[in-house]
Design an enzyme around this catalytic site. Structure first.
Site, PDB file in Angstrom:
ATOM      1  N   ASP A   1      12.780  -3.605  -9.379  1.00 41.04           N
ATOM      2  CA  ASP A   1      13.882  -3.960  -8.480  1.00 41.04           C
ATOM      3  C   ASP A   1      13.720  -3.323  -7.102  1.00 41.04           C
ATOM      4  O   ASP A   1      14.203  -3.865  -6.115  1.00 41.04           O
ATOM      5  CB  ASP A   1      15.211  -3.523  -9.103  1.00 41.04           C
ATOM      6  N   GLY A   2      13.033  -2.169  -7.041  1.00 37.77           N
ATOM      7  CA  GLY A   2      12.903  -1.442  -5.784  1.00 37.77           C
ATOM      8  C   GLY A   2      12.207  -2.249  -4.693  1.00 37.77           C
ATOM      9  O   GLY A   2      12.598  -2.196  -3.527  1.00 37.77           O
TER      10      GLY A   2
ATOM     11  N   ARG B   1      10.768   4.895 -20.191  1.00 42.06           N
ATOM     12  CA  ARG B   1      11.124   6.011 -19.341  1.00 42.06           C
ATOM     13  C   ARG B   1      12.630   6.252 -19.372  1.00 42.06           C
ATOM     14  O   ARG B   1      13.091   7.376 -19.322  1.00 42.06           O
ATOM     15  CB  ARG B   1      10.622   5.760 -17.906  1.00 42.06           C
TER      16      ARG B   1
ATOM     17  N   GLU C   1       0.815  -1.220   0.000  1.00 38.99           N
ATOM     18  CA  GLU C   1       0.000   0.000   0.000  1.00 38.99           C
ATOM     19  C   GLU C   1       0.843   1.262   0.000  1.00 38.99           C
ATOM     20  O   GLU C   1       0.337   2.358  -0.211  1.00 38.99           O
ATOM     21  CB  GLU C   1      -0.908   0.008   1.241  1.00 38.99           C
ATOM     22  N   ARG C   2       2.142   1.133   0.284  1.00 37.66           N
ATOM     23  CA  ARG C   2       3.009   2.304   0.399  1.00 37.66           C
ATOM     24  C   ARG C   2       4.460   1.849   0.384  1.00 37.66           C
ATOM     25  O   ARG C   2       4.736   0.663   0.603  1.00 37.66           O
ATOM     26  CB  ARG C   2       2.715   3.032   1.716  1.00 37.66           C
TER      27      ARG C   2
ATOM     28  N   ARG D   1       7.223   7.053 -15.243  1.00 40.89           N
ATOM     29  CA  ARG D   1       7.021   5.654 -14.887  1.00 40.89           C
ATOM     30  C   ARG D   1       5.951   4.960 -15.742  1.00 40.89           C
ATOM     31  O   ARG D   1       6.095   3.803 -16.108  1.00 40.89           O
ATOM     32  CB  ARG D   1       6.606   5.607 -13.409  1.00 40.89           C
TER      33      ARG D   1
ATOM     34  N   GLY E   1       7.655  -4.012 -12.842  1.00 47.80           N
ATOM     35  CA  GLY E   1       8.000  -2.602 -12.702  1.00 47.80           C
ATOM     36  C   GLY E   1       8.457  -1.990 -14.003  1.00 47.80           C
ATOM     37  O   GLY E   1       8.286  -2.567 -15.075  1.00 47.80           O
TER      38      GLY E   1
ATOM     39  N   GLU F   1      13.611  -3.742  -0.957  1.00 48.51           N
ATOM     40  CA  GLU F   1      12.938  -3.676   0.353  1.00 48.51           C
ATOM     41  C   GLU F   1      12.874  -5.044   1.027  1.00 48.51           C
ATOM     42  O   GLU F   1      13.077  -5.152   2.238  1.00 48.51           O
ATOM     43  CB  GLU F   1      11.499  -3.164   0.190  1.00 48.51           C
TER      44      GLU F   1
HETATM   45  P1  ADP Z   1       9.468   0.481 -10.551  1.00 47.61           P
HETATM   46  O1  ADP Z   1      10.394  -0.395 -11.311  1.00 47.61           O
HETATM   47  O2  ADP Z   1       8.255   0.803 -11.336  1.00 47.61           O
HETATM   48  O3  ADP Z   1      10.190   1.654 -10.020  1.00 47.61           O
HETATM   49  P2  ADP Z   1       9.656  -0.641  -7.902  1.00 47.61           P
HETATM   50  O4  ADP Z   1       9.389  -2.024  -7.456  1.00 47.61           O
HETATM   51  O5  ADP Z   1      11.088  -0.261  -8.022  1.00 47.61           O
HETATM   52  O6  ADP Z   1       8.939  -0.395  -9.307  1.00 47.61           O
HETATM   53  O7  ADP Z   1       8.897   0.306  -6.888  1.00 47.61           O
HETATM   54  C1  ADP Z   1       9.086   1.672  -6.838  1.00 47.61           C
HETATM   55  C2  ADP Z   1       8.791   2.198  -5.452  1.00 47.61           C
HETATM   56  O8  ADP Z   1       7.431   2.065  -5.107  1.00 47.61           O
HETATM   57  C3  ADP Z   1       9.562   1.494  -4.346  1.00 47.61           C
HETATM   58  O9  ADP Z   1      10.298   2.470  -3.650  1.00 47.61           O
HETATM   59  C4  ADP Z   1       8.469   0.944  -3.431  1.00 47.61           C
HETATM   60  O10 ADP Z   1       8.826   1.066  -2.074  1.00 47.61           O
HETATM   61  C5  ADP Z   1       7.314   1.842  -3.706  1.00 47.61           C
HETATM   62  N1  ADP Z   1       5.988   1.266  -3.408  1.00 47.61           N
HETATM   63  C6  ADP Z   1       5.661   0.021  -3.027  1.00 47.61           C
HETATM   64  N2  ADP Z   1       4.315  -0.119  -2.915  1.00 47.61           N
HETATM   65  C7  ADP Z   1       3.772   1.077  -3.225  1.00 47.61           C
HETATM   66  C8  ADP Z   1       2.437   1.590  -3.301  1.00 47.61           C
HETATM   67  N3  ADP Z   1       1.370   0.822  -3.066  1.00 47.61           N
HETATM   68  N4  ADP Z   1       2.277   2.874  -3.681  1.00 47.61           N
HETATM   69  C9  ADP Z   1       3.333   3.652  -3.972  1.00 47.61           C
HETATM   70  N5  ADP Z   1       4.615   3.246  -3.912  1.00 47.61           N
HETATM   71  C10 ADP Z   1       4.842   1.969  -3.548  1.00 47.61           C
HETATM   72 MG    MG Z   2      12.393   1.021  -9.172  1.00 50.68          MG
END
Ligand code: ADP
Ligand code: MG
Length: 370
Positions: A78-79, A188, A52-53, A182, A108, A83
């Site tokens: 990867d983000g 991107r 959710e965040r 994104r 992602g 975590e």
């Molecule tokens: P992307 O490759 O699109 O950047 P990531 O897995 O790297 O995808 O995630 C990007 C960020 O989104 C990470 O820092 C993660 O902590 C954060 N994140 C995770 N869940 C949520 C959410 N529900 N809403 C917003 N951000 C989130």
């Molecule tokens: Mg990322």
């Protein structure tokens, strides 16, 4: 001390951590349409946890009863895996926790580990739905192996465990500046690269590293000496960075210091791919015990830099003979930026700019791979 392989049990209990905002925002739809039917055929039962965040997945990993799961699957970029790894490292039982095989399904916009695993498996270069299908198939097969992690520490006392790479300068700027695009998915990075090329700048700092060893430049010896047993390690203490001197003190005498102090970018990568379409370190493998340190010295023209990036699509950038582009296989590195302008990235996530150093810890976790 060879590599150890394993296979997921059947039936297999998988916790799927899914970021609905990752990439173009289609991860949940793609999961239902592509992933779920394949898992059902392979006797893998997924439980979905929708984040959710930011830090939600990290918090859950800190507390989770891991005996319920045979694998932790990340469907995001990867983000989110960053975590998960760091949440597991925050547990007192991190060593046991890291035995749980991790799996990445590309959802992602930055899916570098997924692209790397697809490449290590010997598959053709693919992106988008095809990459997702390949990675899901790899999960269905269920083979897992060890993966190196790099321990990074900053001058302000932060510590991270990283599976992909650390960046500063040009590439880090592209990664972070392009967050606003994104929704374009992987495109991107193309747009971001062109924008950053237009306002190319120089970053000042000192770069030092510990070279891989006498076989410098060649693949590391298959029988790498095991890391010495860490002294005074109590139950739960994190692996100690025995190769590093404290930041603020000079690097050890066995290290090399790059004489030039003006860079366009520095990137320490430990997987083959920097992005789906960027094959930065073609020789890299999951557990090769090596950090591939790349840096581009200031003075490179925009055209030459663009050529480097275009060649990286095929992994041929080192064949260009570009005098500003350097590649060194290392065990550890230190970067001391002058001033705090610019951003740094760890596994594609932004980090405030400050002195950082890192060393590799071989085969610290496990990952599902082909
Ligand atoms: P992307 O490759 O699109 O950047 P990531 O897995 O790297 O995808 O995630 C990007 C960020 O989104 C990470 O820092 C993660 O902590 C954060 N994140 C995770 N869940 C949520 C959410 N529900 N809403 C917003 N951000 C989130
Ligand atoms: Mg990322």
């Amino acid at each position: 001390e060879g590599a150890s392989y394993g296979v997921l049990p059947r039936p297999c209990r998988a916790l799927v951590l899914l970021n609905p905002q990752s990439g173009a925002g289609r991860a949940l739809d793609d999961f239902h349409a592509v992933v779920q039917p394949m898992l059902a055929d392979a006797d893998i039962a997924p439980s979905i946890f929708i984040t959710e965040r930011p830090h939600h997945a990290q918090e859950r990993m800190r507390e989770e009863d891991l005996s319920q799961w045979d694998t932790l699957v990340v469907m995001s970029g990867d983000g989110l895996l960053h975590e998960v790894v760091n949440g597991l490292m925050e547990r007192p039982d991190w060593e046991e926790a890291l035995k749980t095989p991790l799996c990445i399904l590309p959802g992602g916009s930055g899916n570098a580990l997924a692209a790397s695993i697809n490449y290590y498996a010997g598959n053709d270069h693919v992106a988008k739905k095809k990459l997702l299908t390949n990675c899901t198939f790899i999960l269905c097969k269920g083979l897992h192996a060890q993966m190196d992690l790099v321990s990074l520490s900053t001058a302000s006392g932060k510590r991270f465990f990283s599976f992909l790479g650390f960046g500063w300068g040009f590439i880090a700027d592209v990664d972070i500046d392009s967050e606003k695009y994104r929704r374009l998915g992987n495109a991107r990075f193309t747009l971001g690269t062109l924008q950053c090329l237009a306002r190319l700048r120089v970053y000042q700092g000192r770069l030092s590293y510990l070279p891989l060893g006498p076989e410098h430049g060649a693949p590391p010896a298959p029988r790498d000496p095991p890391e010495p047993p860490e002294e005074g390690t109590e139950q739960g203490a994190l692996p100690s960075d025995s190769l590093l001197a404290p930041l603020g003190q000079p690097v050890p005498a066995s290290w090399a210091v790059v004489p030039e102090e003006e860079f366009v970018c520095v990137y320490a990568i430990y997987q083959s791919h920097l992005g789906t379409n960027l094959l930065m370190a073609p020789a890299a493998r999951l557990d090769d015990g090596c950090i591939h340190l790349f840096y581009v010295r200031a003075g490179i023209s925009r055209v030459a830099l663009l050529k480097v990036f275009l060649a990286m699509g095929r992994g041929t950038h080192l064949d260009l003979g570009c005098p500003h582009l350097h590649h060194v296989p290392v065990r550890a590195f230190r970067l001391e930026p002058r001033g705090s302008a610019g951003v740094m990235t760890v596994d594609g996530e932004a980090l405030a700019c400050e002195p950082v150093q890192g060393q590799l810890h071989r085969r610290l976790c496990r990952v599902v791979c082909g």
